[in-house]
Enzyme design. Sequence first.
Site, mmCIF file in Angstrom:
data_model
loop_
_atom_site.group_PDB
_atom_site.id
_atom_site.type_symbol
_atom_site.label_atom_id
_atom_site.label_comp_id
_atom_site.label_asym_id
_atom_site.label_seq_id
_atom_site.Cartn_x
_atom_site.Cartn_y
_atom_site.Cartn_z
ATOM 1 N N GLY A 82 -8.486 7.304 24.628
ATOM 2 C CA GLY A 82 -9.228 6.130 25.138
ATOM 3 C C GLY A 82 -8.290 5.183 25.866
ATOM 4 N N VAL A 102 7.847 1.427 32.427
ATOM 5 C CA VAL A 102 8.557 2.721 32.408
ATOM 6 C C VAL A 102 9.171 2.977 33.788
ATOM 7 C CG1 VAL A 102 8.216 5.236 32.303
ATOM 8 C CG2 VAL A 102 7.176 3.766 30.548
ATOM 9 N N VAL A 103 8.346 2.807 34.821
ATOM 10 C CA VAL A 103 8.809 3.127 36.183
ATOM 11 C C VAL A 103 9.953 2.196 36.602
ATOM 12 C CG1 VAL A 103 8.125 3.221 38.621
ATOM 13 C CG2 VAL A 103 6.586 4.118 36.857
ATOM 14 N N ARG A 150 -9.389 13.284 27.143
ATOM 15 C CA ARG A 150 -9.167 13.840 25.799
ATOM 16 C C ARG A 150 -9.166 15.349 26.008
ATOM 17 N NH1 ARG A 150 -10.196 9.288 22.380
ATOM 18 N NH2 ARG A 150 -11.865 7.950 23.127
ATOM 19 N N ASP A 188 -3.625 8.367 18.155
ATOM 20 C CA ASP A 188 -3.239 9.468 17.258
ATOM 21 C C ASP A 188 -3.488 10.858 17.854
ATOM 22 O OD1 ASP A 188 -5.915 9.024 17.041
ATOM 23 O OD2 ASP A 188 -6.008 9.168 14.855
ATOM 24 N N GLY A 189 -4.540 11.005 18.673
ATOM 25 C CA GLY A 189 -4.792 12.296 19.326
ATOM 26 C C GLY A 189 -3.648 12.654 20.266
ATOM 27 N N THR A 206 -3.867 1.930 22.206
ATOM 28 C CA THR A 206 -5.258 2.102 21.772
ATOM 29 C C THR A 206 -5.775 0.753 21.305
ATOM 30 O OG1 THR A 206 -6.690 2.956 20.012
ATOM 31 C CG2 THR A 206 -4.356 2.947 19.524
ATOM 32 N N ILE A 207 -7.042 0.488 21.599
ATOM 33 C CA ILE A 207 -7.579 -0.817 21.164
ATOM 34 C C ILE A 207 -7.744 -0.870 19.643
ATOM 35 C CG2 ILE A 207 -8.757 -1.268 23.359
ATOM 36 C CD1 ILE A 207 -11.424 -0.667 21.824
ATOM 37 N N ASP A 208 -7.702 0.295 18.981
ATOM 38 C CA ASP A 208 -8.026 0.335 17.544
ATOM 39 C C ASP A 208 -6.969 -0.280 16.628
ATOM 40 O OD1 ASP A 208 -10.380 1.624 18.135
ATOM 41 O OD2 ASP A 208 -9.560 3.627 17.817
ATOM 42 N N ASP A 255 -4.693 1.216 15.075
ATOM 43 C CA ASP A 255 -4.676 2.032 13.852
ATOM 44 C C ASP A 255 -3.480 2.982 13.789
ATOM 45 O OD1 ASP A 255 -5.449 3.636 15.935
ATOM 46 O OD2 ASP A 255 -7.100 4.610 14.876
ATOM 47 N N ARG A 310 -14.092 3.536 14.656
ATOM 48 C CA ARG A 310 -14.792 4.560 13.881
ATOM 49 C C ARG A 310 -14.201 4.708 12.487
ATOM 50 N NH1 ARG A 310 -15.026 8.865 18.673
ATOM 51 N NH2 ARG A 310 -12.879 8.177 18.725
ATOM 52 N N GLY A 316 -15.407 -16.546 12.726
ATOM 53 C CA GLY A 316 -15.978 -17.143 11.512
ATOM 54 C C GLY A 316 -17.254 -16.434 11.092
ATOM 55 N N HIS A 363 -18.100 -0.468 25.017
ATOM 56 C CA HIS A 363 -16.950 -0.237 25.899
ATOM 57 C C HIS A 363 -16.481 -1.475 26.662
ATOM 58 C CE1 HIS A 363 -17.926 3.895 24.925
ATOM 59 N NE2 HIS A 363 -16.716 4.206 25.338
ATOM 60 N N GLN A 398 -15.156 -3.738 25.286
ATOM 61 C CA GLN A 398 -13.878 -4.021 24.614
ATOM 62 C C GLN A 398 -12.722 -3.218 25.193
ATOM 63 O OE1 GLN A 398 -15.017 -4.058 20.030
ATOM 64 N NE2 GLN A 398 -16.432 -2.959 21.330
HETATM 65 O O1 F6P Z 1 -10.014 5.029 20.080
HETATM 66 C C1 F6P Z 1 -10.467 4.057 20.948
HETATM 67 C C2 F6P Z 1 -11.969 3.995 20.923
HETATM 68 O O2 F6P Z 1 -12.339 2.976 21.832
HETATM 69 C C3 F6P Z 1 -12.622 3.788 19.569
HETATM 70 O O3 F6P Z 1 -12.601 2.467 19.100
HETATM 71 C C4 F6P Z 1 -14.011 4.301 19.816
HETATM 72 O O4 F6P Z 1 -14.618 4.703 18.623
HETATM 73 C C5 F6P Z 1 -13.758 5.461 20.736
HETATM 74 O O5 F6P Z 1 -12.536 5.197 21.394
HETATM 75 C C6 F6P Z 1 -14.836 5.697 21.753
HETATM 76 O O6 F6P Z 1 -14.480 6.795 22.499
HETATM 77 P P1 F6P Z 1 -15.192 7.251 23.854
HETATM 78 O O7 F6P Z 1 -14.816 6.246 24.901
HETATM 79 O O8 F6P Z 1 -14.634 8.588 24.148
HETATM 80 O O9 F6P Z 1 -16.640 7.232 23.592
#
Ligand code: F6P
Length: 325
Positions: free
Chosen positions: A14, A26-27, A75, A106-107, A129-131, A133, A175, A189, A255, A257
């Site tokens: 993502g 990097v560049v 992906r 992570d992928g 990644t926005i997550d 995680d 997720r 809040g 999306h 976000q």
């Molecule tokens: O891993 C980033 C993320 O935005 C997750 O928060 C979300 O669940 C997932 O990707 C959505 O993936 P896609 O854009 O492939 O639907």
Amino acid sequence: MNKISRIAVLTSGGDAPGMNAAIRAVVRTASYHDLHVYGIYRGYDGMINGNIKRLDKADVANIIHTGGTMLKTARSQEFRTVEGRAMAYQSLIAHDIDACIVIGGDGTYTGAKVFVEEHDIPFIGIPGTIDNDIYGTDYTIGFDTAINTAVEAIDKIRDTADSHNRLFFIEVMGRHTGYIALHTGIGTGAGSIFLPETDTDLNDFVKQLQKSSKRKKLFNVVVVAEGNQNGNAMEIAKTIEEKYGVESKVTIIGHLQRGGSPSAFDRVLASRLGYSAVEALLNNKKNLVLGVLNNQISFHSFQEAISLKKELRQELVHMAEVLSQ
Ligand code: F6P
């Protein structure tokens, strides 16, 4: 003389705001050290198909403030296969690439880990990644922008929720991890935050709702992580109405976000990580992921980054509950 003279960079999984700032770093860092940089387009698919082009300083001008990724992303299913990775290796060899910097979640790291076990080309990972995680870093590129986008949207929803005295379930991404939901919930809040990690009891939730309405406390914003165990925001709203007769509205931020101009925080984080990735390769570091812990650049193995879970900070979960009373 350092052995590394040609570096490739890609973004995968993502997209996240700030990826462009990382590519730029990097560049520019590589160029400062007289290294050549090659952009791999569309993630690991581009590595397999040889979608690889030289990037120089001018190619990354005017992108630090832009969302998305100039290298595009994917992906890749094919990279999950031995054959796909062998083709990717051949493409890197054909372009005389000495090392790769991969920006993703992570992928992306899982793909890198398997690849470096099979082929002798050093990889460095940057958490994008926005997550938020990824183990081994306090923040991932894109998280800060994503929560700011969600907070801004919820502030607007609150105006109409407040005017009509309506309850809103607002779904944010995540997720498997509730970082986005937790930080967005604290920042707005929220009356309650439904996380993927915790099992929210709907009976308790409705009781809390009734209690606060008796106290005439405004309780109109509930933030739901898409991976909550009670279902997504739509499903929760439906259950609450059917079982308890409580009406509500649902907004899915989705999306939204993932896009938009990166925050200053994300630009600085991405710049530090992009710069440090090149420096790490020049210092003969390989097959590691970068992060920022306590404001210092940190290194972990791909194995650690993908197998160790970055837990939600429980004191923040507790604090959110205390503050929403
Ligand atoms: O891993 C980033 C993320 O935005 C997750 O928060 C979300 O669940 C997932 O990707 C959505 O993936 P896609 O854009 O492939 O639907």
